[in-house]
Design a protein around this motif. Sequence first.
Motif, PDB file in Angstrom:
ATOM      1  N   PRO A 108       0.792  -1.230   0.000  1.00  0.00           N
ATOM      2  CA  PRO A 108       0.000   0.000   0.000  1.00  0.00           C
ATOM      3  C   PRO A 108       0.831   1.291   0.000  1.00  0.00           C
ATOM      4  O   PRO A 108       0.394   2.308  -0.514  1.00  0.00           O
ATOM      5  CB  PRO A 108      -0.836  -0.088   1.277  1.00  0.00           C
ATOM      6  N   ASP A 109       2.014   1.248   0.591  1.00  0.00           N
ATOM      7  CA  ASP A 109       2.836   2.459   0.648  1.00  0.00           C
ATOM      8  C   ASP A 109       3.891   2.522  -0.449  1.00  0.00           C
ATOM      9  O   ASP A 109       4.692   3.444  -0.484  1.00  0.00           O
ATOM     10  CB  ASP A 109       3.548   2.552   2.010  1.00  0.00           C
ATOM     11  N   GLU A 110       3.927   1.546  -1.350  1.00  0.00           N
ATOM     12  CA  GLU A 110       4.991   1.469  -2.334  1.00  0.00           C
ATOM     13  C   GLU A 110       4.625   1.835  -3.764  1.00  0.00           C
ATOM     14  O   GLU A 110       5.503   2.177  -4.540  1.00  0.00           O
ATOM     15  CB  GLU A 110       5.599   0.063  -2.338  1.00  0.00           C
ATOM     16  N   PRO A 111       3.362   1.730  -4.208  1.00  0.00           N
ATOM     17  CA  PRO A 111       3.073   2.008  -5.615  1.00  0.00           C
ATOM     18  C   PRO A 111       3.515   3.414  -6.015  1.00  0.00           C
ATOM     19  O   PRO A 111       3.440   4.358  -5.225  1.00  0.00           O
ATOM     20  CB  PRO A 111       1.558   1.869  -5.725  1.00  0.00           C
ATOM     21  N   LEU A 112       3.968   3.512  -7.232  1.00  0.00           N
ATOM     22  CA  LEU A 112       4.501   4.764  -7.753  1.00  0.00           C
ATOM     23  C   LEU A 112       4.111   4.852  -9.220  1.00  0.00           C
ATOM     24  O   LEU A 112       4.247   3.889  -9.964  1.00  0.00           O
ATOM     25  CB  LEU A 112       6.021   4.734  -7.604  1.00  0.00           C
ATOM     26  N   ASP A 113       3.601   5.985  -9.641  1.00  0.00           N
ATOM     27  CA  ASP A 113       3.250   6.231 -11.041  1.00  0.00           C
ATOM     28  C   ASP A 113       3.754   7.627 -11.365  1.00  0.00           C
ATOM     29  O   ASP A 113       3.325   8.601 -10.746  1.00  0.00           O
ATOM     30  CB  ASP A 113       1.743   6.128 -11.230  1.00  0.00           C
ATOM     31  N   VAL A 114       4.692   7.715 -12.309  1.00  0.00           N
ATOM     32  CA  VAL A 114       5.337   8.999 -12.598  1.00  0.00           C
ATOM     33  C   VAL A 114       5.339   9.262 -14.106  1.00  0.00           C
ATOM     34  O   VAL A 114       6.251   8.845 -14.814  1.00  0.00           O
ATOM     35  CB  VAL A 114       6.787   9.031 -12.059  1.00  0.00           C
ATOM     36  N   PRO A 115       4.304   9.929 -14.632  1.00  0.00           N
ATOM     37  CA  PRO A 115       4.345  10.378 -16.026  1.00  0.00           C
ATOM     38  C   PRO A 115       5.266  11.597 -16.154  1.00  0.00           C
ATOM     39  O   PRO A 115       5.255  12.482 -15.303  1.00  0.00           O
ATOM     40  CB  PRO A 115       2.903  10.762 -16.338  1.00  0.00           C
ATOM     41  N   HIS A 116       6.074  11.616 -17.199  1.00  0.00           N
ATOM     42  CA  HIS A 116       7.013  12.715 -17.425  1.00  0.00           C
ATOM     43  C   HIS A 116       6.949  13.074 -18.906  1.00  0.00           C
ATOM     44  O   HIS A 116       7.005  12.203 -19.761  1.00  0.00           O
ATOM     45  CB  HIS A 116       8.426  12.272 -17.055  1.00  0.00           C
ATOM     46  N   ALA A 117       6.830  14.373 -19.204  1.00  0.00           N
ATOM     47  CA  ALA A 117       6.708  14.833 -20.594  1.00  0.00           C
ATOM     48  C   ALA A 117       7.706  15.946 -20.881  1.00  0.00           C
ATOM     49  O   ALA A 117       8.032  16.748 -20.005  1.00  0.00           O
ATOM     50  CB  ALA A 117       5.285  15.335 -20.847  1.00  0.00           C
ATOM     51  N   TRP A 118       8.189  15.965 -22.108  1.00  0.00           N
ATOM     52  CA  TRP A 118       9.111  16.994 -22.592  1.00  0.00           C
ATOM     53  C   TRP A 118       8.570  17.579 -23.895  1.00  0.00           C
ATOM     54  O   TRP A 118       7.979  16.880 -24.710  1.00  0.00           O
ATOM     55  CB  TRP A 118      10.479  16.381 -22.906  1.00  0.00           C
TER      56      TRP A 118
END
Length: 169
Positions: A108-118
């Motif tokens: 529960p404390d670990e999921p990570l979702d990181v969209p990055h755009a240039w």
Amino acid sequence: MPRQQVRAALQRGQRVDRARDLPGRLVRGRTAAGLWRFLVDTSTGEGHYDNADIGFPVGGSPVLADDAAFSFGTFGFPPPAAHVVEFQEPGERVPGRLSWTARQGGGPDEPLDVPHAWLVEDLPGGRTRVLTQESRCGKPAAALADERPAPMLNGHRAWFDGLVDAARR
């Protein structure tokens, strides 16, 4: 971050850190294509961005392309699976667009979702604009975003500076 990704993250119980529009850079005397090369060819990264752990599947190219799969770790996070979701090389009156999303699962404390755009685009007067935006969903990234001084903001500023410096060499 698209609304549907934000909604999905909230439904999973993830904290959504607000999107960070990082200050853009206007660069004189360099073209979008010249800067683009250093952005998409990750084998050049060690010379201008030392805060990334980038990997590719066996036999994969270190050059990002449409639909490329890779791993991308920064700021001490283990490299989560990443995927290029938008890739448009810059051209005449066409800005270069690159975006990926990096995701890691876990408890529960670990999921990570990181969209990055240039976005990299030539402007009149021999100038090039470089913009980036990153959204962070998940407790690990949200906690890092709350730190002061701001390591993510400072790290992205160093990435901008290194990208421009590499293109000037």
